[in-house]
Design a protein around this motif. Structure first.
Motif, PDB file in Angstrom:
ATOM      1  N   LEU A  41       0.872  -1.137  -0.084  1.00  0.00           N
ATOM      2  CA  LEU A  41      -0.084   0.017  -0.025  1.00  0.00           C
ATOM      3  C   LEU A  41       0.816   1.297  -0.070  1.00  0.00           C
ATOM      4  O   LEU A  41       0.718   2.282  -0.718  1.00  0.00           O
ATOM      5  N   THR A  71       0.789   4.009  -3.111  1.00  0.00           N
ATOM      6  CA  THR A  71       0.737   5.284  -2.492  1.00  0.00           C
ATOM      7  C   THR A  71       1.662   6.328  -2.969  1.00  0.00           C
ATOM      8  O   THR A  71       1.214   7.484  -3.484  1.00  0.00           O
ATOM      9  N   ARG A  97      -2.897  -0.443  -4.832  1.00  0.00           N
ATOM     10  CA  ARG A  97      -3.455   0.320  -3.651  1.00  0.00           C
ATOM     11  C   ARG A  97      -4.753  -0.301  -3.283  1.00  0.00           C
ATOM     12  O   ARG A  97      -4.888  -0.402  -1.962  1.00  0.00           O
ATOM     13  N   GLU A 118      -5.659  -2.188   0.534  1.00  0.00           N
ATOM     14  CA  GLU A 118      -6.514  -1.608   1.320  1.00  0.00           C
ATOM     15  C   GLU A 118      -7.702  -2.520   1.912  1.00  0.00           C
ATOM     16  O   GLU A 118      -8.069  -2.760   3.007  1.00  0.00           O
TER      17      GLU A 118
END
Length: 890
Positions: free
Chosen positions: A236, A240, A656, A660
């Motif tokens: 992640l 990001t 991503r 999540e």
């Protein structure tokens, strides 16, 4: 303890008093209301304050005074002490502003601390002092009228038995307190036992092992999930980070485009401003040419050339201002001269008015004196006529004494001689009357016997009785006595006439002395009036002359005032001429100042032109820099547009989203296991706390068992101590009652020798009973007033003796003070009181006895006599200490 000296200032009826007191018997003597008791109240107030007197502080300060002071010196236990109390009245309220006790070890200050220290020093408060040593006025029967319980409390306090009751009560309070604590501790011990049994039934160690095993399993599962969650977090973060990097490049591209647009716009704006500055420079140059032309025109109107510079203009202005200052100083001098002349004129006018007024006053005074002279001369004539009349009356009295049996001045002695002679004759006549009356009775009785012929008692014949035989001689003697009485009566009447004459002569003699004194006084007054008339006549003449001089002086002042007014007018004209010159100078200075202002404007325009030129150059330089920056930004915009890859951007968004989603799913699993882990840790902690609490309960149980055993022992000790103090007080009271009863009987037998009474019985509860010789019991209140007062004094003496002899190691007792002890005593009882005083001094050894009384019988018993008098006009008392009362009696 012994009083040595007391000093009073504005205390009650004493304005200022200082009295020394010695050992032995001191009698404070004086009529009722003279202030005797106030001396003792001052001593008592010094020791214990106003509360002991049941009075307010305002009642102790002399009416009309603002401060009052009482000082007492006394000896105690071989040491000397000094107390000073000072009162001050403000707004009708008195307060203690100073209260100091000087003692060998230091100083005690403050009314409360001094009162407490005195009570500790004497081992008695003010109530104990009154009950033991101070028989206050009107309270001679206080102890005998008290109830047995009140009497018991009084005497127990004096003999310090109240302390034993206080200690017994303290021990009782301690026993009750220990009992309460013991019950509480026992109850706490029972509760601890129940708590320990309840915790031992829970099998706490086994429950602890099960919880610890389950906690190990949960922790291993949490470690596995944490590793997987960490991998998802890394994925992640990478996605990001890449997305943020692309986003930053897009934002930077937008910023570069915006900055390019801003720079382009700024360059265009600054070019417009440069053109406007060029126009301003041209306008300033035109205005400068106009100002130079105006300056040349203004300079032509002055003393300067048209090409004069700024310094020349300023120099000329300075010269003109100096000339203006000189003229202003000249004007100020003229103004001062004018003011001085006006003041001189006004002063002379005021002086003229004052002189005229004084002249008028002197003439009016002279007129008044002349008017009074007429009245004085008329009065003098009347007094001279009165003097002649007095002289004639005196001469008439002197003429009357020429025919008198005595000379003028001896009339009083003559009247006394005649009065003595008259008294002798009257006495002789009275004796003669009594003899005649007795002789007439004898003759009458003898005549009656003679007529009866025999004696009525014995029946014998009376013809030859001696009384019958002398009857005729008695009649002859009676006739001679009556003749003598007639002669004495005539002599008495003659002497009475002489006595009336003598009294008339005394009256005339007194009148002569009175008239003579009056004539002497009147003659002196006439001489004074004659001298006064001469002085007044001279004074009138002097006043007239002084008035003439003052009127001449007023005329001179008026002339001087007119001259000063003329000088003031000259000064005002000079001031007007100077002001005109100053106006001309002001116009020239104003023109030159306008030239200076134009020079300033010209300089300002030059500065504005220079400033605008510099601003145009700065703007040109700044635009060149902005154009260079604009090229750089356009190159950067091209680089950023080429660096953005849309395919890599879409792949990063997919990574991503997957990361999540996994983190959300694994978080629930981790949360459930963490919650279980926390529950297990809390359970383990609770079990461990209970195990620790069980250990602590067992320790507290052991300590509490020891405390209960100690409190049980302490409770028994307090109970024993309480019983001991109670028994000790009862034994001491019994001993004191027996001793006091013996001393009371000894004292009562000494001062009251009466066959009617046998003994006095004092019971343990201090109930008093008097037994008569026949065995009948009486209460003290059945005695007569004098017997009851004497009985109470005997009781006071016995208590004092017991206090002096019964407390081993105590300091000496205070002075024995008797305030009006004879109020209820007759003469016989007063003599017995004297024996009591002598007994207390010689047998018991009382060092100091102070007696306050208006009774003269007590004076002879005094070693020292203090006499108190009150002035009826000022209502203030004074004391006089007379050494050795016996010498005073002689």
């Amino acid at each position: 303890m012994r009083f040595e000296r007391v000093r009073l200032e504005n205390f009650k009826c004493y304005a200022d008093a200082d009295l020394r007191l010695d050992r032995g018997v001191t009698v404070i003597h004086g009529v009722n209301g003279s202030g005797k008791s106030s001396l003792l109240e001052a001593c008592f107030f010094a020791l214990y304050g106003a509360r002991a007197l049941d009075r307010t502080l305002e009642e102790l300060v002399t009416i009309g005074a603002e401060e009052a002071t009482v000082e007492l010196w006394f000896a105690h236990g071989g040491e000397s002490y000094h107390i000073k109390r000072r009162l001050r009245v403000r707004d009708d309220r008195a307060t203690t502003v100073e209260c100091v006790l000087d003692e060998p070890d230091g100083v005690v200050e403050g009314a409360r601390d001094v009162r407490s220290r005195v009570a500790s020093l004497l081992r008695m408060d003010h109530e104990a002092f009154v009950n033991c040593a101070y028989v206050r006025q009107g309270e001679v029967n206080k102890l005998i009228n008290a109830t047995p319980s009140e009497r018991q409390d009084m005497i127990d306090d004096l003999l310090q038995l109240g302390r034993l009751e206080e200690y017994r009560q303290r021990a009782s309070d301690a026993r009750v307190g220990v009992g309460r604590v013991l019950e509480g501790k026992r109850e706490s011990l029972s509760q601890l036992t129940d708590q320990i049994d309840a915790k031992e039934e829970k099998d706490l160690p086994e429950r602890l092992n099960e919880a610890q095993s389950e906690l190990t399993t949960v922790k291993s599962e949490l470690e596995r999930y944490d590793e997987q969650r960490e991998t998802a977090r890394e994925t992640l973060e990478e996605a990001t980070s890449l997305l943020e990097e692309y986003e930053q490049r897009r934002d930077e591209l937008e910023d570069v485009d915006g900055e390019i647009d801003d720079l382009t716009e700024t360059i265009e704006t600054d070019e417009c401003e440069r053109e406007a500055l060029a126009d301003e420079i041209a306008e300033c140059r035109e205005r400068s040419d106009e100002l130079r032309t105006r300056i040349e025109s203004e300079l032509e109107a002055t003393d300067l050339s048209t090409d004069a510079d700024r310094d020349a203009v300023e120099s000329l202005i300075d010269d003109l201002e100096e000339r203006d200052d000189e003229i202003r100083d000249e004007i100020e001098q003229h103004r001062l001269d004018a003011q001085r002349h006006r003041e001189d004129a006004q002063n002379h006018r005021d002086a003229a008015v004052d002189a005229e007024e004084r002249a008028t006053e002197k003439r009016e005074r002279a007129g008044e004196l002349e008017s009074n002279l007429e009245e004085t001369r008329s009065d003098l004539a009347d007094r001279r006529e009165t003097l002649i009349d007095l002289t004639e009356r005196i001469d008439a009295i002197e003429d009357a004494f020429e025919d008198a049996p005595v000379e003028l001045g001896d009339a009083e002695g003559f009247r006394e001689d005649v009065a003595n002679e008259l008294e002798d004759v009257r006495s002789e006549l009275t004796t003669l009357e009594a003899t005649i009356e007795s002789l007439e009775a004898d003759i009458e009785e003898g005549q009656a016997l003679l007529e009866a012929g025999k004696c009525p008692e014995c029946g014998q014949s009376v013809s030859e009785a001696p009384r019958i035989e002398s009857l005729e001689d008695d009649r002859e003697r009676l006739a001679d006595l009556r003749t003598e009485r007639e002669e004495l009566t005539e002599t008495r009447e003659h002497i009475e006439d002489r006595f009336e004459r003598a009294e008339t002569l005394v009256d005339r003699e007194d009148e002569h002395d009175r008239l003579w004194d009056k004539r002497e006084t009147l003659a002196e007054l006439i001489d004074e009036r004659e001298s006064s008339i001469q002085e007044t006549e001279g004074r009138v003449e002097t006043l007239q002359e002084e008035a003439d001089e003052l009127e001449a002086e007023a005329e001179q002042h008026r002339e001087s005032a007119e001259a000063a007014d003329e000088q003031a007018e000259d000064s005002r004209e000079a001031i007007a001429e100077c002001n005109e010159r100053r106006g001309e100078l002001a116009d020239r200075i104003e023109t030159l100042e306008d030239v200076l202002a134009d020079f300033d404007r010209l300089e300002d325009l030059a500065e504005d032109i220079e400033s605008s030129r510099e601003r145009r150059e700065q703007l040109a330089e700044m635009n060149d820099e902005r154009r260079d920056r604009l090229g750089t930004l356009r190159d950067r915009r091209s680089e950023l547009a080429d660096a953005i890859d849309e395919d890599r951007l879409a792949e990063a968004r997919a990574d991503r989203d997957r990361a999540e989603t996994y983190l959300e799913e694994v978080a629930e699993e981790i949360q459930q296991r963490e919650q279980r882990r926390d529950e297990l840790q809390a359970r383990i902690g609770a079990i461990e706390n209970e195990i620790e609490e069980l250990r602590s309960l067992r320790e507290r149980h052991e300590e509490l068992e020891a405390t209960v055993e100690h409190l049980e022992s302490l409770y028994e000790e307090a109970q024993q101590l309480q019983e001991m103090y109670g028994q000790l007080r009862a034994e001491l009271r019994q001993r004191n009652v027996e001793t006091l009863e013996r001393m009371l009987n000894d004292t009562f037998d000494l001062v009251y020798r009466n066959d009617s009474y046998d003994r006095i019985e004092l019971e343990t509860d201090y109930h008093l009973t008097i037994y008569q010789k026949d065995g009948e019991a009486l209460d003290p209140d059945q005695l007569s007033g004098g017997e009851r007062a004497l009985f109470n004094l005997s009781l006071r003496g016995a208590i004092y003796r017991l206090l002096a002899e019964g407390i081993e190691g105590a300091a000496p007792t205070p002075p024995l003070i008797l305030d009006e002890p004879t109020v209820f005593l007759d003469s016989g009882h007063v003599s017995q009181l004297l024996e009591l005083i002598e007994y207390m001094r010689t047998e018991i050894g009382v060092e100091q006895i102070v007696v306050v009384s208006h009774d003269d019988e007590l004076v002879d018993a005094a070693d020292d006599l203090v006499h108190v008098d009150k002035d009826a006009t000022t209502n203030r008392s004074q004391v006089e200490r007379r050494e050795r009362a016996g010498l005073v009696a002689d």
